[in-house]
Scaffold this motif. Structure first.
Motif: not given
Length: 260
Positions: A19-22, A42-46, A89-91
């Motif tokens: 979901d865009g977070v690594t 990639g998370a909203e909180e930086g 769903k993920a890599t």
């Protein structure tokens, strides 16, 4: 089945994206030994950075070598959707001895949390739940709160400097090494409850979070601690900063933010 053959120390990193977070967990080595650097982007909180602890050690133990619980043979294309691998769903990318091995992750096996995965060679495999679980939970799962890697019974000598004052401390034995008293090396028969209490607080300091970067000019060094063990040594420096206290350790090369 072994997917990637590796010995202890061979794995360099594990990278997990969903979901865009690594989340990337890297193995690093310095004078204090092997440690784990964790970064989340990639998370909203930086972005976050921290030192990995027992969960990171457990993750790498599962990658050295990297094993599948089983391999699914002759999986038809229509079965991939059922396994969650038509649209993964993920890599997860495991790097060993400079070579990256990518896994596409799908759903979980019935009756367990073991994960279906597709290797870069196209094999469909089942991975142990523990390999994926902590990465899926995010970087905080790996947080190491200890500032010292050394266990108290393993400390042979500890030097503390605060300004012009310096103490060299050793542990005066007891039946239980965890209950030994801290005493001055030059006066081993003088046991001080106050000194023991102070040392308990010092060794009990924990990181609330971690940050990268070297100490800045406006940081004031308040305390320096050198720890000696049979396996080597560590150094902690406690700085007072505009936003609180930070501890810089030789183990981890990161600064820990601790409570004032």
């Amino acid at each position: 089945m072994i997917l990637v053959d590796a010995q202890e120390g061979d794995a360099a990193s594990a990278q997990y994206t969903k979901d865009g977070v690594t989340v990337t967990v890297e193995s690093r080595t310095d004078d204090a030994g092997r440690w784990f650097h964790v970064r989340e982007t990639g998370a909203e909180e930086g972005p976050k950075v921290l030192r990995g602890g027992h969960a990171a050690e457990a993750l790498f133990s599962l990658m050295e070598p990297l094993k599948a619980l089983r391999v699914l043979e002759d999986v038809p294309a229509e079965k991939l959707e059922e396994l969650g691998l038509k649209t993964p769903k993920a890599t997860m990318t495991v790097t060993v001895r400079g070579q990256a091995h990518e896994l596409q992750l799908g759903g979980t096996a019935f009756g367990s949390n073991d994960a279906y995965a597709k290797t870069s060679e196209g094999r469909i495999v089942v991975l142990p739940a523990a390999l994926v679980r902590d990465l899926d939970r995010g970087s905080q799962t790996f947080l190491e709160r200890r500032l010292l890697a050394a266990r108290r019974p393993d400390i042979t000598r500890l030097k503390v400097r605060a300004g012009e004052v310096q103490l060299t401390l050793i542990q005066k034995g007891g039946a239980n090494p965890h209950q030994a008293s801290w005493v001055k090396e030059e006066a081993p028969d003088q046991v001080s409850d106050a000194l023991n209490s102070w040392m308990d607080k010092l060794l009990g300091l924990q990181a609330e979070s971690w940050a990268e970067g070297t100490p800045e000019e406006n940081w004031g060094a308040r305390l320096q601690v050198n720890v000696e063990t049979a396996k080597g040594g560590e150094q902690l420096t406690l700085f007072e900063t505009p936003d609180g206290f930070r501890v810089v350790s030789t183990h981890g090369r990161l600064s820990a933010i601790v409570k004032r």
